[in-house]
Design a protein around this motif. Sequence first.
Motif, PDB file in Angstrom:
ATOM      1  N   ARG A 239      35.494 -35.713  69.626  1.00  0.00           N
ATOM      2  CA  ARG A 239      33.957 -35.708  69.865  1.00  0.00           C
ATOM      3  C   ARG A 239      33.117 -36.840  68.910  1.00  0.00           C
ATOM      4  NH1 ARG A 239      30.868 -34.694  74.707  1.00  0.00           N
ATOM      5  NH2 ARG A 239      33.067 -34.688  75.491  1.00  0.00           N
TER       6      ARG A 239
ATOM      7  N   THR B 158      33.663 -31.082  69.195  1.00  0.00           N
ATOM      8  CA  THR B 158      34.272 -30.729  68.919  1.00  0.00           C
ATOM      9  C   THR B 158      35.116 -31.964  68.139  1.00  0.00           C
ATOM     10  OG1 THR B 158      35.992 -32.520  69.966  1.00  0.00           O
ATOM     11  CG2 THR B 158      36.159 -29.686  70.922  1.00  0.00           C
TER      12      THR B 158
ATOM     13  N   ALA C 272      31.360 -30.957  62.563  1.00  0.00           N
ATOM     14  CA  ALA C 272      31.904 -30.216  64.622  1.00  0.00           C
ATOM     15  C   ALA C 272      31.110 -28.727  64.134  1.00  0.00           C
ATOM     16  CB  ALA C 272      33.397 -30.558  63.955  1.00  0.00           C
TER      17      ALA C 272
END
Length: 79
Positions: free
Chosen positions: A49, A46, A40
């Motif tokens: 994600r 994020t 990340a």
Amino acid sequence: MPQQITEALVALEPARSRLAAHLAPALLHGGADYSVEEIAVCTGLTLDRVRDSLELLSEHGCVRQVGRAPDGAPFYVLP
């Protein structure tokens, strides 16, 4: 670059392709053992994600988790 990673880069949206591009060098040298948090930070994605992207790469057969590194990070290899 292996065909699976190349296909994943094309199929993923630009933000997720950063994750695949980040993993590619380590995968080519035997495996990637980055934590979700480390990915990340390096990619600007994020945590959710990153998790979703790793799951997508696994579902498409681009990477395979084979265990965990000593620090607990998932260890991914090419299938």
